[in-house]
Design a protein around this motif. Structure first.
Motif, short mmCIF file in Angstrom:
data_model
loop_
_atom_site.label_atom_id
_atom_site.label_comp_id
_atom_site.label_asym_id
_atom_site.label_seq_id
_atom_site.Cartn_x
_atom_site.Cartn_y
_atom_site.Cartn_z
N ASN A 2 24.70 20.46 30.23
CA ASN A 2 23.97 19.50 29.41
C ASN A 2 24.90 18.49 28.75
N ALA A 3 26.21 18.74 28.78
CA ALA A 3 27.17 17.85 28.12
C ALA A 3 27.21 16.48 28.78
N ALA A 4 27.41 15.45 27.96
CA ALA A 4 27.49 14.09 28.50
C ALA A 4 28.76 13.89 29.32
N LYS A 5 29.83 14.59 28.91
CA LYS A 5 31.09 14.52 29.65
C LYS A 5 31.50 15.92 30.07
N GLY A 6 32.28 15.99 31.14
CA GLY A 6 32.73 17.27 31.65
C GLY A 6 33.54 18.05 30.63
N THR A 7 33.34 19.34 30.57
CA THR A 7 34.10 20.22 29.69
C THR A 7 34.27 21.56 30.37
N SER A 8 35.29 22.30 29.99
CA SER A 8 35.58 23.56 30.68
C SER A 8 34.77 24.71 30.09
N GLN A 9 34.60 25.75 30.90
CA GLN A 9 33.89 26.96 30.45
C GLN A 9 34.62 27.59 29.27
N LEU A 10 35.95 27.64 29.36
CA LEU A 10 36.75 28.29 28.32
C LEU A 10 36.62 27.56 27.00
N ALA A 11 36.61 26.21 27.04
CA ALA A 11 36.48 25.42 25.82
C ALA A 11 35.13 25.66 25.16
N VAL A 12 34.08 25.72 25.97
CA VAL A 12 32.74 25.97 25.44
C VAL A 12 32.65 27.37 24.85
N LEU A 13 33.17 28.35 25.58
CA LEU A 13 33.14 29.74 25.12
C LEU A 13 33.88 29.88 23.79
N SER A 14 35.08 29.30 23.69
CA SER A 14 35.87 29.38 22.46
C SER A 14 35.15 28.71 21.30
N SER A 15 34.49 27.58 21.58
CA SER A 15 33.77 26.84 20.54
C SER A 15 32.59 27.65 20.00
N VAL A 16 31.85 28.29 20.89
CA VAL A 16 30.70 29.10 20.47
C VAL A 16 31.16 30.24 19.57
N ILE A 17 32.18 30.97 20.02
CA ILE A 17 32.67 32.13 19.25
C ILE A 17 33.23 31.70 17.90
N LYS A 18 34.01 30.60 17.90
CA LYS A 18 34.64 30.12 16.67
C LYS A 18 33.63 29.60 15.66
N ASN A 19 32.67 28.80 16.13
CA ASN A 19 31.74 28.12 15.22
C ASN A 19 30.45 28.88 14.94
N GLU A 20 30.06 29.78 15.85
CA GLU A 20 28.77 30.45 15.70
C GLU A 20 28.86 31.97 15.66
N GLY A 21 30.03 32.52 16.02
CA GLY A 21 30.17 33.97 16.00
C GLY A 21 29.90 34.57 17.37
N ILE A 22 30.46 35.76 17.60
CA ILE A 22 30.35 36.40 18.91
C ILE A 22 28.92 36.70 19.30
N LEU A 23 28.07 37.02 18.31
CA LEU A 23 26.68 37.36 18.62
C LEU A 23 25.88 36.16 19.13
N ALA A 24 26.40 34.95 18.89
CA ALA A 24 25.73 33.74 19.38
C ALA A 24 25.68 33.72 20.91
N LEU A 25 26.56 34.49 21.55
CA LEU A 25 26.56 34.55 23.01
C LEU A 25 25.31 35.25 23.55
N TRP A 26 24.59 35.92 22.65
CA TRP A 26 23.31 36.54 23.05
C TRP A 26 22.14 35.83 22.38
N SER A 27 22.38 34.58 21.98
CA SER A 27 21.29 33.77 21.41
C SER A 27 20.22 33.53 22.47
N GLY A 28 18.99 33.71 22.08
CA GLY A 28 17.90 33.50 23.03
C GLY A 28 17.64 34.70 23.91
N LEU A 29 18.03 35.91 23.45
CA LEU A 29 17.80 37.11 24.27
C LEU A 29 16.31 37.32 24.56
N LEU A 30 15.47 37.10 23.52
CA LEU A 30 14.04 37.33 23.69
C LEU A 30 13.42 36.43 24.75
N PRO A 31 13.58 35.08 24.64
CA PRO A 31 13.00 34.24 25.70
C PRO A 31 13.66 34.46 27.06
#
Length: 292
Positions: free
Chosen positions: A236-265
């Motif tokens: 969905n990003a407007a510009k290309g970005t790496s998987q590792l950069a996105v993963l690190s950003s999610v964990i740093k800014n939202e916490g490890i549990l954010a990786l399971w955001s949207g489990l119900l839907p």
């Protein structure tokens, strides 16, 4: 008196395996598309969506875009199934039949490996449709001036090519293939294993397919969500970005549990989609044998 040679079990031709696999996925998508849209919206909300319920997101979509807004991106979803699911299920069934003919019924480890191979093949084929689907389902959450406003999947594909080049169609291929390896290893392997284990006690029929698919859907949802969130944000990003950069950003800014955001839907999408996909697959297979 000489014994009659045992009849070789009938097999579905490889091309028909691909066609039946794709059709079963498309039929299931028509039912679960709203959950796919809600899952994408939830995954892109970031910290702001931490305490937002599935019901509120659905209500906001209906209020702003009408009930039909829940089906935004359906054409991309169907095209994704026609490419990705056709590739993965067709490839899995063909590999399963080949393995069975040469080595006997595969064990759980072999099933998982076959599923991972089939998933990676299907994911590469289906990445353009995946990119279009993510963008179309995410569009409504953006301010009007930032929306891409793709009218249908082929409009999305042609605009991506003209605005970003052909390589834009394969943005996030690594993330898509990574997710597919996890999803298919978990889904195809766990479904066939659960089905075999439950068969003696439940017998054949729809109840068996339903229970096996729901077990498979839960295992798949939990195991695939982290890579699915990374894939969604990369594509969905407007510009290309790496998987590792996105993963690190999610964990740093939202916490490890954010990786399971949207489990119900995700489960409400993957669970029923798995159920419906395999039910349609089994019934289409049976119909093929009945008509040939």
């Amino acid at each position: 008196m000489s014994k009659k040679p045992e009849e070789k079990p009938r097999e579905i031709p490889p091309l028909m395996n691909f066609a039946i696999g794709g059709l079963s996925g498309m039929m299931a998508t028509c039912v679960v598309q709203p959950m796919d849209l809600l899952k994408t919206r939830m995954q892109l909300m970031g910290p702001a969506g931490k305490n937002t319920s599935l019901g509120k997101i659905a209500g906001d979509v209906i209020k702003a875009e009408g009930v039909k807004g829940l089906y935004k991106g359906l054409s991309a979803g169907l095209f994704r199934q026609a490419t990705y699911t056709t590739g993965r299920l067709g490839c899995f069934n063909a590999l399963f039949d080949m393995y069975k003919a040469n080595y006997g019924v595969p064990g759980l480890g072999a099933k998982v490996l076959l599923g991972m191979i089939a998933g990676s093949v299907g994911a590469f084929i289906g990445t353009p449709a995946e990119v279009a689907l993510i963008r179309m389902t995410a569009d409504g959450r953006l301010p009007p001036e930032q929306r891409r406003n793709y009218t249908h999947v082929f409009n999305a594909l042609s605009r991506i090519i003209s605005e970003e080049g052909v390589t834009g169609l394969w943005r996030g291929t690594g993330a898509t293939v990574s997710r597919a390896i996890v999803v298919n290893g978990a889904q195809l392997g766990s479904y066939t294993q659960a089905r075999e284990m439950l068969l003696p006690s439940m017998g054949g029929g729809l109840p068996l397919h339903f229970v096996a698919a729901m077990i498979s859907g839960f295992i798949t949802s939990v195991s695939s969500l982290p890579v699915d969130i990374v894939k969604t944000r990369v594509q969905n990003a407007a510009k290309g970005t790496s998987q590792l950069a996105v993963l690190s950003s999610v964990i740093k800014n939202e916490g490890i549990l954010a990786l399971w955001s949207g489990l119900l839907p995700t489960y409400f999408k993957i669970g029923p989609h798995t159920v419906l996909c395999f039910i349609f697959l089994e019934q289409l297979n049976a119909l093929y044998f009945k008509l040939t």
